[in-house]
Design a protein around this motif. Structure first.
Motif, PDB file in Angstrom:
ATOM      1  N   ASN A   8       0.850  -1.199   0.000  1.00 39.33           N
ATOM      2  CA  ASN A   8       0.000   0.000   0.000  1.00 39.33           C
ATOM      3  C   ASN A   8       0.886   1.250   0.000  1.00 39.33           C
ATOM      4  O   ASN A   8       1.699   1.443   0.909  1.00 39.33           O
ATOM      5  N   PRO A   9       0.751   2.148  -1.024  1.00 43.16           N
ATOM      6  CA  PRO A   9       1.655   3.313  -1.148  1.00 43.16           C
ATOM      7  C   PRO A   9       1.655   4.209   0.087  1.00 43.16           C
ATOM      8  O   PRO A   9       2.715   4.681   0.500  1.00 43.16           O
ATOM      9  N   LEU A  10       0.484   4.443   0.691  1.00 37.98           N
ATOM     10  CA  LEU A  10       0.437   5.300   1.881  1.00 37.98           C
ATOM     11  C   LEU A  10       1.219   4.686   3.039  1.00 37.98           C
ATOM     12  O   LEU A  10       1.942   5.368   3.759  1.00 37.98           O
ATOM     13  N   PHE A  11       1.099   3.371   3.188  1.00 41.31           N
ATOM     14  CA  PHE A  11       1.790   2.691   4.272  1.00 41.31           C
ATOM     15  C   PHE A  11       3.286   2.607   4.003  1.00 41.31           C
ATOM     16  O   PHE A  11       4.097   2.649   4.931  1.00 41.31           O
ATOM     17  N   ILE A  12       3.652   2.501   2.698  1.00 41.53           N
ATOM     18  CA  ILE A  12       5.077   2.483   2.355  1.00 41.53           C
ATOM     19  C   ILE A  12       5.731   3.791   2.797  1.00 41.53           C
ATOM     20  O   ILE A  12       6.790   3.793   3.431  1.00 41.53           O
ATOM     21  N   LYS A  13       5.072   4.906   2.482  1.00 42.32           N
ATOM     22  CA  LYS A  13       5.622   6.219   2.848  1.00 42.32           C
ATOM     23  C   LYS A  13       5.744   6.333   4.372  1.00 42.32           C
ATOM     24  O   LYS A  13       6.777   6.780   4.907  1.00 42.32           O
ATOM     25  N   GLU A  14       4.705   5.925   5.076  1.00 43.82           N
ATOM     26  CA  GLU A  14       4.715   6.010   6.538  1.00 43.82           C
ATOM     27  C   GLU A  14       5.811   5.132   7.137  1.00 43.82           C
ATOM     28  O   GLU A  14       6.542   5.552   8.047  1.00 43.82           O
ATOM     29  N   PHE A  15       5.962   3.948   6.565  1.00 44.43           N
ATOM     30  CA  PHE A  15       6.963   3.016   7.080  1.00 44.43           C
ATOM     31  C   PHE A  15       8.377   3.536   6.825  1.00 44.43           C
ATOM     32  O   PHE A  15       9.248   3.483   7.698  1.00 44.43           O
ATOM     33  N   LEU A  16       8.612   4.078   5.620  1.00 42.02           N
ATOM     34  CA  LEU A  16       9.935   4.640   5.295  1.00 42.02           C
ATOM     35  C   LEU A  16      10.277   5.810   6.223  1.00 42.02           C
ATOM     36  O   LEU A  16      11.412   5.942   6.683  1.00 42.02           O
ATOM     37  N   ASN A  17       9.295   6.653   6.480  1.00 37.86           N
ATOM     38  CA  ASN A  17       9.514   7.786   7.386  1.00 37.86           C
ATOM     39  C   ASN A  17       9.907   7.310   8.787  1.00 37.86           C
ATOM     40  O   ASN A  17      10.800   7.885   9.429  1.00 37.86           O
ATOM     41  N   SER A  18       9.241   6.259   9.261  1.00 39.38           N
ATOM     42  CA  SER A  18       9.548   5.756  10.607  1.00 39.38           C
ATOM     43  C   SER A  18      10.937   5.125  10.652  1.00 39.38           C
ATOM     44  O   SER A  18      11.657   5.264  11.646  1.00 39.38           O
ATOM     45  N   LEU A  19      11.340   4.461   9.553  1.00 42.12           N
ATOM     46  CA  LEU A  19      12.689   3.883   9.503  1.00 42.12           C
ATOM     47  C   LEU A  19      13.746   4.981   9.532  1.00 42.12           C
ATOM     48  O   LEU A  19      14.761   4.873  10.233  1.00 42.12           O
ATOM     49  N   ALA A  20      13.506   6.037   8.788  1.00 41.20           N
ATOM     50  CA  ALA A  20      14.458   7.153   8.749  1.00 41.20           C
ATOM     51  C   ALA A  20      14.542   7.841  10.112  1.00 41.20           C
ATOM     52  O   ALA A  20      15.632   8.200  10.573  1.00 41.20           O
ATOM     53  N   ALA A  21      13.392   8.001  10.764  1.00 42.93           N
ATOM     54  CA  ALA A  21      13.365   8.668  12.068  1.00 42.93           C
ATOM     55  C   ALA A  21      14.141   7.878  13.115  1.00 42.93           C
ATOM     56  O   ALA A  21      14.711   8.446  14.046  1.00 42.93           O
ATOM     57  N   GLU A  22      14.184   6.563  12.953  1.00 44.41           N
ATOM     58  CA  GLU A  22      14.878   5.712  13.921  1.00 44.41           C
ATOM     59  C   GLU A  22      16.278   5.336  13.443  1.00 44.41           C
ATOM     60  O   GLU A  22      16.925   4.448  14.013  1.00 44.41           O
ATOM     61  N   ASN A  23      16.744   5.997  12.369  1.00 52.00           N
ATOM     62  CA  ASN A  23      18.087   5.747  11.821  1.00 52.00           C
ATOM     63  C   ASN A  23      18.299   4.297  11.392  1.00 52.00           C
ATOM     64  O   ASN A  23      19.421   3.793  11.390  1.00 52.00           O
ATOM     65  N   LEU A  24      17.210   3.654  11.015  1.00 54.64           N
ATOM     66  CA  LEU A  24      17.335   2.308  10.447  1.00 54.64           C
ATOM     67  C   LEU A  24      17.560   2.386   8.939  1.00 54.64           C
ATOM     68  O   LEU A  24      17.975   1.410   8.321  1.00 54.64           O
ATOM     69  N   LEU A  25      17.267   3.555   8.359  1.00 52.23           N
ATOM     70  CA  LEU A  25      17.485   3.807   6.928  1.00 52.23           C
ATOM     71  C   LEU A  25      18.165   5.178   6.825  1.00 52.23           C
ATOM     72  O   LEU A  25      17.593   6.183   7.219  1.00 52.23           O
ATOM     73  N   THR A  26      19.413   5.187   6.338  1.00 57.55           N
ATOM     74  CA  THR A  26      20.179   6.441   6.288  1.00 57.55           C
ATOM     75  C   THR A  26      20.867   6.598   4.935  1.00 57.55           C
ATOM     76  O   THR A  26      21.083   5.604   4.213  1.00 57.55           O
ATOM     77  N   PHE A  27      21.225   7.861   4.608  1.00 53.36           N
ATOM     78  CA  PHE A  27      21.920   8.137   3.346  1.00 53.36           C
ATOM     79  C   PHE A  27      23.380   8.450   3.642  1.00 53.36           C
ATOM     80  O   PHE A  27      23.690   9.294   4.477  1.00 53.36           O
ATOM     81  N   SER A  28      24.263   7.732   2.962  1.00 53.29           N
ATOM     82  CA  SER A  28      25.699   7.950   3.145  1.00 53.29           C
ATOM     83  C   SER A  28      26.199   8.929   2.097  1.00 53.29           C
ATOM     84  O   SER A  28      26.212   8.620   0.892  1.00 53.29           O
ATOM     85  N   LEU A  29      26.603  10.131   2.546  1.00 51.46           N
ATOM     86  CA  LEU A  29      27.122  11.140   1.597  1.00 51.46           C
ATOM     87  C   LEU A  29      28.417  10.689   0.926  1.00 51.46           C
ATOM     88  O   LEU A  29      28.566  10.848  -0.297  1.00 51.46           O
ATOM     89  N   PRO A  30      29.391  10.148   1.670  1.00 54.60           N
ATOM     90  CA  PRO A  30      30.629   9.726   0.996  1.00 54.60           C
ATOM     91  C   PRO A  30      30.394   8.684  -0.083  1.00 54.60           C
ATOM     92  O   PRO A  30      30.997   8.728  -1.161  1.00 54.60           O
ATOM     93  N   ARG A  31      29.481   7.728   0.217  1.00 54.47           N
ATOM     94  CA  ARG A  31      29.241   6.646  -0.748  1.00 54.47           C
ATOM     95  C   ARG A  31      28.127   6.982  -1.729  1.00 54.47           C
ATOM     96  O   ARG A  31      27.916   6.258  -2.701  1.00 54.47           O
ATOM     97  N   GLN A  32      27.390   8.082  -1.429  1.00 57.66           N
ATOM     98  CA  GLN A  32      26.257   8.471  -2.277  1.00 57.66           C
ATOM     99  C   GLN A  32      25.305   7.294  -2.480  1.00 57.66           C
ATOM    100  O   GLN A  32      24.922   6.942  -3.607  1.00 57.66           O
ATOM    101  N   ALA A  33      24.926   6.696  -1.324  1.00 54.68           N
ATOM    102  CA  ALA A  33      24.044   5.518  -1.392  1.00 54.68           C
ATOM    103  C   ALA A  33      23.247   5.390  -0.107  1.00 54.68           C
ATOM    104  O   ALA A  33      23.672   5.850   0.952  1.00 54.68           O
TER     105      ALA A  33
END
Length: 409
Positions: A8-33
């Protein structure tokens, strides 16, 4: 993400936001990934909204799968494989594990190496509440009986606690068989005794109080006497440990009023004396109860206590102690006399509380412990009695040398 959100697209967005808020999903600037920890994300629970979506799937499930989920819901949010294997074909279900494996493909449950667990508490609660009350009671009793039979009477602690929880959720009012009520009272006693080894006195209280309820009016019948005795003893200890002295007293009176022989009452008297000794307003009564119990055990003390008598007892006991090879305790026998073992236990309490309250019976209690040791053999409190004599010698005679020798003994 697909497993947790069912796409479900709405739940995907909500789930991704919660992962980012808990630092389970992060962006690495040096690796650009993007980087993430898949194992941590896997154990993260889904949101309530996703759970509501998943519960709708229940309506589309086959009776076999729904039955498997209902049985699993009785165990709670998670159930171990080694427990499920005992009830694999319970409640008319041909194969619970197969049904749960299908439910896992629908994201209603998650399969780990050793267990199945519901994807969300809401799913477990919805499934459990969907079972009609009488059917649920019958299911819990059937599961308890199967576990009792297949787990050798609940010898495994984990299974024993599950059985006790099942029968307690049903309650004695639903059980018409006196034989079953007695059996479930016994299960609660076992669970309470295991919980006391942790110790977890809240759980002990819950189990033994439920055991008492299962016996009900049959508590002190001949065939249930020893079971009742053990339940009330453990209940008194648990209630005292939790500070519930009023309920503790009720259980102690129950044992004292129904105990067939004095020895059956000793354990609860021990609890009562401890309780009184810790209560500043009732501390003096602990000594009265100690001397009363000791009188029944054949250890009588004179009242009032004269100073000359204390001097005589200390001198005579010290002479007996010097004349025997107590410097070599390995040559002494162990006290195996049941009543004298109990007498030593209560003499220890008397010594402890009389010292605390500066009571004149202190040296007499110490002397009596030493005499019992010399006559009947060593006890775990023998050294405490000799130490009490050492202290008394110093206090009464101001004899440092003899007190020191006794302390060395």
């Amino acid at each position: 993400i697909a497993q947790k959100t069912t796409g479900n697209p709405l739940f995907i967005k909500e789930f991704l936001n919660s992962l980012a808020a808990e630092n389970l999903l992060t962006f690495s600037l040096p690796r650009q990934a993007w980087k993430w920890d898949e194992e941590l994300i896997q154990i993260k629970t889904v949101s309530d909204n996703v759970a509501k979506l998943l519960t709708r799937k229940l309506l589309r499930l086959s009776e076999h799968v729904l039955s498997s989920l209902r049985i699993m819901s009785c165990f709670g949010a998670e159930v171990q494989d080694n427990v499920l294997i005992h009830v694999r074909d319970a409640c008319g279900n041909p194969d619970i594990i197969m049904g749960l494996e299908y439910a896992a493909t629908e994201n209603l449950v998650e399969k780990t190496k050793r267990s199945f667990r519901f994807s969300h508490d809401m799913i477990q609660q919805t499934v459990y509440n969907s079972i009609e009350l009488n059917a649920r009671q019958n299911m819990l009793i059937e599961l308890a009986e199967i576990l009792l039979k297949k787990s050798a009477g609940g010898k495994d602690d984990a299974v024993l606690f599950i059985i006790a929880q099942f029968v307690n959720r049903v309650g004695p009012s639903f059980i018409t068989s006196a034989e079953k009520r007695a059996r479930y009272a016994g299960i609660n006693l076992q669970a309470g005794e295991r919980a006391s080894q942790v110790p977890d006195f809240n759980s002990v209280r819950e189990y033994v109080e439920n055991g008492i309820k299962f016996l009900g009016d049959d508590n002190w019948k001949s065939e249930h006497y020893h079971l009742s005795l053990a339940l009330f003893k453990n209940a008194a200890i648990a209630q005292w440990s939790l500070g519930n002295t009023a309920i503790m007293s009720e259980h102690i009176h129950e044992v004292c009023n129904n105990g067939r022989v004095f020895e059956d009452k000793l354990e609860v008297m021990d609890v009562l004396i401890h309780s009184l000794g810790m209560d500043g307003c009732s501390a003096s009564r602990s000594i009265e109860h100690c001397t009363s119990v000791l009188m029944h055990l054949g250890e009588v003390f004179p009242f009032p206590i004269e100073n000359d008598y204390i001097v005589k007892e200390l001198s005579e006991t010290n002479k007996c102690l010097i004349d025997l090879p107590t410097n070599h305790p390995d040559e002494m026998s162990i006290n195996g006399h049941p009543l004298k073992v109990q007498a030593m236990n209560f003499l220890y309490l008397l010594l402890y509380f009389s010292h605390q309250q500066k009571h004149k019976i202190f040296p007499l209690a110490a002397c009596r412990m030493v005499k019992l040791t010399l006559e009947f053999g060593l006890h775990e409190y023998s050294s405490v009695g000799i130490a009490g004599m050492a202290l008394s010698y110093y206090t009464v005679f101001a004899d440092v040398e003899t007190a020191y020798k006794l302390g060395k003994v």
